[in-house]
Design an enzyme around this catalytic site. Sequence first.
Site, PDB file in Angstrom:
ATOM      1  N   ASN A 173      44.204  75.894 -79.505  1.00  0.00           N
ATOM      2  CA  ASN A 173      45.198  76.659 -78.741  1.00  0.00           C
ATOM      3  C   ASN A 173      46.592  76.460 -79.314  1.00  0.00           C
ATOM      4  OD1 ASN A 173      44.746  74.042 -77.630  1.00  0.00           O
ATOM      5  ND2 ASN A 173      45.746  74.590 -75.725  1.00  0.00           N
ATOM      6  N   GLU A 208      50.389  77.207 -78.221  1.00  0.00           N
ATOM      7  CA  GLU A 208      51.249  77.599 -77.092  1.00  0.00           C
ATOM      8  C   GLU A 208      52.635  78.023 -77.580  1.00  0.00           C
ATOM      9  OE1 GLU A 208      50.963  74.415 -74.200  1.00  0.00           O
ATOM     10  OE2 GLU A 208      48.884  74.977 -73.763  1.00  0.00           O
ATOM     11  N   ASN A 209      53.404  78.553 -76.622  1.00  0.00           N
ATOM     12  CA  ASN A 209      54.728  79.086 -76.949  1.00  0.00           C
ATOM     13  C   ASN A 209      55.624  78.898 -75.731  1.00  0.00           C
ATOM     14  OD1 ASN A 209      56.843  81.325 -77.341  1.00  0.00           O
ATOM     15  ND2 ASN A 209      55.708  81.365 -79.247  1.00  0.00           N
ATOM     16  N   ALA A 210      56.914  78.653 -75.986  1.00  0.00           N
ATOM     17  CA  ALA A 210      57.866  78.500 -74.875  1.00  0.00           C
ATOM     18  C   ALA A 210      57.874  79.758 -74.010  1.00  0.00           C
ATOM     19  CB  ALA A 210      59.263  78.224 -75.422  1.00  0.00           C
ATOM     20  N   CYS A 225      44.640  81.251 -76.906  1.00  0.00           N
ATOM     21  CA  CYS A 225      43.553  80.285 -76.706  1.00  0.00           C
ATOM     22  C   CYS A 225      42.857  79.956 -78.037  1.00  0.00           C
ATOM     23  CB  CYS A 225      42.497  80.858 -75.769  1.00  0.00           C
ATOM     24  SG  CYS A 225      43.046  81.134 -74.081  1.00  0.00           S
ATOM     25  N   GLU A 244      39.685  79.770 -78.718  1.00  0.00           N
ATOM     26  CA  GLU A 244      38.531  80.625 -79.052  1.00  0.00           C
ATOM     27  C   GLU A 244      38.987  81.876 -79.784  1.00  0.00           C
ATOM     28  OE1 GLU A 244      39.370  79.247 -76.195  1.00  0.00           O
ATOM     29  OE2 GLU A 244      37.680  79.062 -74.809  1.00  0.00           O
ATOM     30  N   CYS A 298      38.151  81.228 -70.877  1.00  0.00           N
ATOM     31  CA  CYS A 298      38.815  82.156 -69.955  1.00  0.00           C
ATOM     32  C   CYS A 298      38.229  83.562 -70.106  1.00  0.00           C
ATOM     33  CB  CYS A 298      40.330  82.165 -70.204  1.00  0.00           C
ATOM     34  SG  CYS A 298      40.822  83.131 -71.642  1.00  0.00           S
ATOM     35  N   CYS A 347      38.941  85.438 -73.449  1.00  0.00           N
ATOM     36  CA  CYS A 347      38.136  84.942 -74.582  1.00  0.00           C
ATOM     37  C   CYS A 347      36.699  85.416 -74.465  1.00  0.00           C
ATOM     38  CB  CYS A 347      38.205  83.416 -74.653  1.00  0.00           C
ATOM     39  SG  CYS A 347      39.834  82.851 -75.194  1.00  0.00           S
TER      40      CYS A 347
HETATM   41  N1  THU Z   1      42.996  77.642 -73.214  1.00  0.00           N
HETATM   42  C1  THU Z   1      42.182  77.854 -74.280  1.00  0.00           C
HETATM   43  O1  THU Z   1      42.525  77.528 -75.412  1.00  0.00           O
HETATM   44  N2  THU Z   1      40.981  78.423 -74.056  1.00  0.00           N
HETATM   45  C2  THU Z   1      40.527  78.830 -72.840  1.00  0.00           C
HETATM   46  O2  THU Z   1      39.480  79.457 -72.766  1.00  0.00           O
HETATM   47  C3  THU Z   1      41.279  78.494 -71.640  1.00  0.00           C
HETATM   48  C4  THU Z   1      42.661  78.003 -71.857  1.00  0.00           C
HETATM   49  C5  THU Z   1      44.308  77.056 -73.454  1.00  0.00           C
HETATM   50  C6  THU Z   1      45.453  78.018 -73.216  1.00  0.00           C
HETATM   51  C7  THU Z   1      46.580  77.060 -72.924  1.00  0.00           C
HETATM   52  O3  THU Z   1      47.136  76.645 -74.157  1.00  0.00           O
HETATM   53  C8  THU Z   1      45.906  75.876 -72.266  1.00  0.00           C
HETATM   54  O4  THU Z   1      44.532  75.982 -72.585  1.00  0.00           O
HETATM   55  C9  THU Z   1      46.099  75.824 -70.763  1.00  0.00           C
HETATM   56  O5  THU Z   1      45.704  77.006 -70.170  1.00  0.00           O
END
Ligand code: THU
Length: 159
Positions: free
Chosen positions: A62, A64-66, A73, A75, A112, A115
């Site tokens: 994963n 992330e970003n501000a 994600c 996946e 999620c 994904c």
């Molecule tokens: N996240 C994933 O990488 N995959 C998922 O299927 C669910 C959530 C990540 C997104 C975010 O960076 C962190 O988990 C919290 O939601």
Amino acid sequence: MKTKEIKVQVIEYDNLNELSDENKDLLIQAREATQNAYAPYSGFFVGAAVLLENGKVVTGNNQENAAYPSGLCAERVALFYANANYPDVPVVAIAITAKNKLGKIHVIASPCGSCRQVMLETESRFEKPINVILDGEKIQMMEGIDNLLPLGFRPHSLK
Ligand code: THU
């Protein structure tokens, strides 16, 4: 009016050693991929490893970003990389894991909805079922995305 039941099948393993060598190796690569997750906001480190039909493994994590929605994600990072670089090679499996800041593996790395939708698209694109291996207290495996996303919206829905 009638009520229909839809069954999904989940194969459960007590630990890593019960998996086939190929799936075990894939899950270990997903665990390694968590090392490069960029998750300063959630502290939730996700790793994914995608096995292609030609034996190649592509990993992702994963990012992330501000500006929160701009992140992606693990996946989808892995699947989009695979599809971007090996557009003609079917995806046969994806292993997913997640851990917290303390390194504790999440109870079950359930992907999620977005994904799952991308997995379904990939499966439809190559017309080959994708096995999904979810790390956790027990390891779960689904053979085909129908088991994760029943009644899914597929490309042929647009026809
Ligand atoms: N996240 C994933 O990488 N995959 C998922 O299927 C669910 C959530 C990540 C997104 C975010 O960076 C962190 O988990 C919290 O939601």
